[in-house]
Structure formats: C-alpha cells, structure tokens
Design an enzyme around this catalytic site. Structure first.
Site, PDB file in Angstrom:
ATOM      1  N   GLY A  12       0.820  -1.207   0.000  1.00  0.00           N
ATOM      2  CA  GLY A  12       0.000   0.000   0.000  1.00  0.00           C
ATOM      3  C   GLY A  12       0.850   1.251   0.000  1.00  0.00           C
ATOM      4  O   GLY A  12       0.564   2.227  -0.710  1.00  0.00           O
ATOM      5  N   LYS A  78      -5.146  -7.262   4.120  1.00  0.00           N
ATOM      6  CA  LYS A  78      -5.090  -8.719   4.015  1.00  0.00           C
ATOM      7  C   LYS A  78      -6.479  -9.260   3.733  1.00  0.00           C
ATOM      8  O   LYS A  78      -7.488  -8.718   4.197  1.00  0.00           O
ATOM      9  CB  LYS A  78      -4.527  -9.319   5.304  1.00  0.00           C
ATOM     10  CG  LYS A  78      -3.055  -9.035   5.479  1.00  0.00           C
ATOM     11  CD  LYS A  78      -2.479  -9.847   6.607  1.00  0.00           C
ATOM     12  CE  LYS A  78      -0.983  -9.563   6.724  1.00  0.00           C
ATOM     13  NZ  LYS A  78      -0.255  -9.923   5.494  1.00  0.00           N
ATOM     14  N   LYS A 186      -2.280 -14.677 -10.808  1.00  0.00           N
ATOM     15  CA  LYS A 186      -1.519 -14.167  -9.656  1.00  0.00           C
ATOM     16  C   LYS A 186      -1.551 -15.175  -8.511  1.00  0.00           C
ATOM     17  O   LYS A 186      -0.551 -15.373  -7.807  1.00  0.00           O
ATOM     18  CB  LYS A 186      -2.099 -12.835  -9.188  1.00  0.00           C
ATOM     19  CG  LYS A 186      -1.398 -12.244  -7.948  1.00  0.00           C
ATOM     20  CD  LYS A 186       0.079 -11.986  -8.191  1.00  0.00           C
ATOM     21  CE  LYS A 186       0.803 -11.466  -6.952  1.00  0.00           C
ATOM     22  NZ  LYS A 186       0.407 -10.114  -6.578  1.00  0.00           N
ATOM     23  N   ASN A 204      12.595 -14.843  -2.043  1.00  0.00           N
ATOM     24  CA  ASN A 204      11.945 -15.362  -3.255  1.00  0.00           C
ATOM     25  C   ASN A 204      12.911 -16.027  -4.231  1.00  0.00           C
ATOM     26  O   ASN A 204      12.680 -17.140  -4.702  1.00  0.00           O
ATOM     27  CB  ASN A 204      11.202 -14.238  -3.975  1.00  0.00           C
ATOM     28  CG  ASN A 204       9.999 -13.735  -3.209  1.00  0.00           C
ATOM     29  OD1 ASN A 204       9.742 -14.163  -2.083  1.00  0.00           O
ATOM     30  ND2 ASN A 204       9.255 -12.823  -3.807  1.00  0.00           N
ATOM     31  N   ASN A 254      13.337 -10.090  -2.387  1.00  0.00           N
ATOM     32  CA  ASN A 254      12.136  -9.817  -1.604  1.00  0.00           C
ATOM     33  C   ASN A 254      11.819 -10.939  -0.627  1.00  0.00           C
ATOM     34  O   ASN A 254      11.943 -12.121  -0.955  1.00  0.00           O
ATOM     35  CB  ASN A 254      10.941  -9.601  -2.535  1.00  0.00           C
ATOM     36  CG  ASN A 254       9.764  -8.974  -1.827  1.00  0.00           C
ATOM     37  OD1 ASN A 254       9.934  -8.035  -1.061  1.00  0.00           O
ATOM     38  ND2 ASN A 254       8.574  -9.486  -2.067  1.00  0.00           N
TER      39      ASN A 254
END
Length: 308
Positions: A12, A78, A186, A204, A254
């Site tokens: 965000g 979330k 996704k 990742n 990440n």
C-alpha cells in the site's frame, strides 16, 4: 484525482508513495499508529530498486473517515480483513468512487462487491514486491507489470483512466478482459512462492536455486493449474510454472508477505492462497497433496507462534 489506500503496509505504501510522487492527492489508511505517525512526521521513506528517497507529499490516517471522500480507493488489506475494512470505509465511497483491489488470494472481489456492489469494483494484480522495514519505511524489492480489469471484461473509459493514473505513478500497466484468469494467474504465483518462503525462511529468488524447493514450487503450481482448469478458468499465462519461477527471480531479494507475516508472528493469508486451492480441489475431486502439506505447515506455524 483524490486517492485513498486502504491497508498501507509494504505494498500500500509503495503504490501510495509513487502516486503521491506523481502529484496525486494520496491518503494512506492503516491501523498501525506508529506507522501513521512516522509518515506524517517524517514522510514515507522508500529505498530499493529505484533509489532512496522520502515522500513528504502524502498524508496518513488511522481511520477511513479521516481520509474523506475519494475518487479512487485502492485496497491492500489482508484478505482476511477485506469485508470488515471495506465496510469501515463505506463513508468515503461516493457515487462515482472506483475501488481497485490489488490483493492476494481468492474471494476479495466477492467480499468488496457484497459491501459496495460489483459495478464499483475493478480487480488487478501486481508484479511488484515490497517489504515493510519499520514505521514509515519500505524497501521496493522487485518490479513487474500491474494488470487491471473490469469484472465484466470491458475495456472502458474508467479502466483506461485508472490505468493512466497508475502509469503516471511509474507503474507498467496492462488492461485485461479476463479478470478471473488474471486473479488465478496471480494466485498461481503466490501458490508457488509464499508458503514455501514462509516454511523455509528463504527470500523469493532462492526458491529456484535449490532443486528441492524448485520441485515443490512446480508441483504446487501444477496442482493449482489443474484446479483452475476444473473450474473452467482461462489462464492468460502460457506456462504458469516458468512464469512463477521468473517472478521469483525478478523479486529475488524480496521476503514474501507470508514470510514477513510468520517472521512477525502475524496471521497469514494461507487460507485464501494454498488453502483456497485445497478447498476447491476437494469440491471438484482434484487431488492437491503438495498444497495441503504447505497449508498444514503454515497453519501449524501460526498456531505455535507463542511457543517459539
């Protein structure tokens, strides 16, 4: 255009920060008081792939009412909090407000639509990765395409307008006519990355460095592909397994949102990611043993937070 971001954690703040840098009137909404105070007092500090800077032309509030009416509400809470959060923001959603969900997992579109109506909702997915470093600080760790689409498949003026806003904010944007395929696409990436990083503690990119985790990634994604096909979902990515590997590489440094959650002993989104595939698989009679194992392992982590 006045923009509000509902749920201003790592992602965000990334979207809100970049849109504020582009000159838009942006308000971040979040319940973490220290985070809100840090942003208002010192600005939003962003570091990572686009350099280090502080965004001061942004406001943060602890309740949606303080944000006031907005033209665009971007939802990043979330999935477990979606219905409650959107209900709390009802007062800032006007007749012409559009709501864009860029959340992980399944069910967010339905939860938002139940509160405000389908006609207000645009769904999307993001290839960006971001980590919350502390109050008012994030690291932009990976970038990719932001794809958005109307629920009815139309590429209309509203969709083009929101796409242009995101592009002005520095995001690479594509418009989709297949929003459910988009969401499942996704989901497959999250299926292959999130739970595995949460269980192993790996960033990742490391998932594809080891044959063991790479095999688990492949198997989990293949199970989810079978479930998507069983539901009649048309996937837009030709090879979802390789696509997931590429996303892992692109966001190599990440720490996934689920890894961040278990590291901070927070509730994860496992129910709406691997858990959702297991549930749909059971309904369709499609086996999902790898996803079941990953779901169980992360669920046990959550249940034993206080014991560690």
């Amino acid at each position: 255009m006045k923009i509000a971001v509902l749920g201003s954690g790592a992602m965000g703040c990334l979207y809100g920060g970049k849109l504020a840098e582009a000159g838009y009137d942006v308000t971040l909404i979040d319940v973490w008081k220290d985070h809100i105070d840090a942003i208002n007092n010192r600005g939003l500090h962003i570091e990572g792939i686009e350099g280090e800077r502080t965004v001061r032309s942004i406001r943060a509030v602890s309740s949606a009412e303080e944000a006031g009416p907005c033209d665009l509400l971007i939802v990043f809470v979330k999935a477990t909090l979606t219905a409650q959060a959107v209900e709390s923001a009802r007062g800032i959603i006007g007749e012409r407000t559009s709501i864009l969900t860029l959340q992980n997992g399944l069910g967010n579109v339905e939860k938002i639509s139940a509160v405000v109506g389908e006609e207000k909702v645009i769904a999307g997915v993001t290839g960006h990765g971001s980590t919350l470093l502390g109050p008012g600080k994030i690291r932009h760790a990976g970038q990719g395409v932001t794809v958005i689409g109307e629920l009815n498949g139309a590429v209309d003026e509203r969709l083009r307008c929101i796409g242009a806003v995101l592009e002005k904010g520095g995001f690479d944007v594509k418009l989709s006519q297949n929003v459910m395929g988009l969401i499942w696409g996704k989901l497959l990436v999250n299926i292959g990355i999130n739970a595995l990083t949460a269980v192993t503690g790996l960033k990742n990119g490391r998932l594809v460095d080891f044959p063991e985790t790479d095999e688990l990634l492949r198997c989990a994604v293949e199970e989810a592909i079978a479930v998507a096909k069983g539901k009649g979902i048309s996937l837009e990515v030709e090879d979802p397994v390789e696509h997931t590997r590429n996303v892992a590489r692109l966001t190599a440094t990440n720490r996934s949102s689920m890894l961040q959650d278990v590291s901070n002993k927070r509730k994860t989104e496992i129910d709406v990611i691997n858990g959702a595939v297991v549930q749909e698989g059971e309904r369709l009679g499609i086996p999902t043993p790898i996803n079941k194992v990953l779901y169980n392992l992360v669920s046990v982590k959550e249940k034993t937070y206080e014991e560690v």
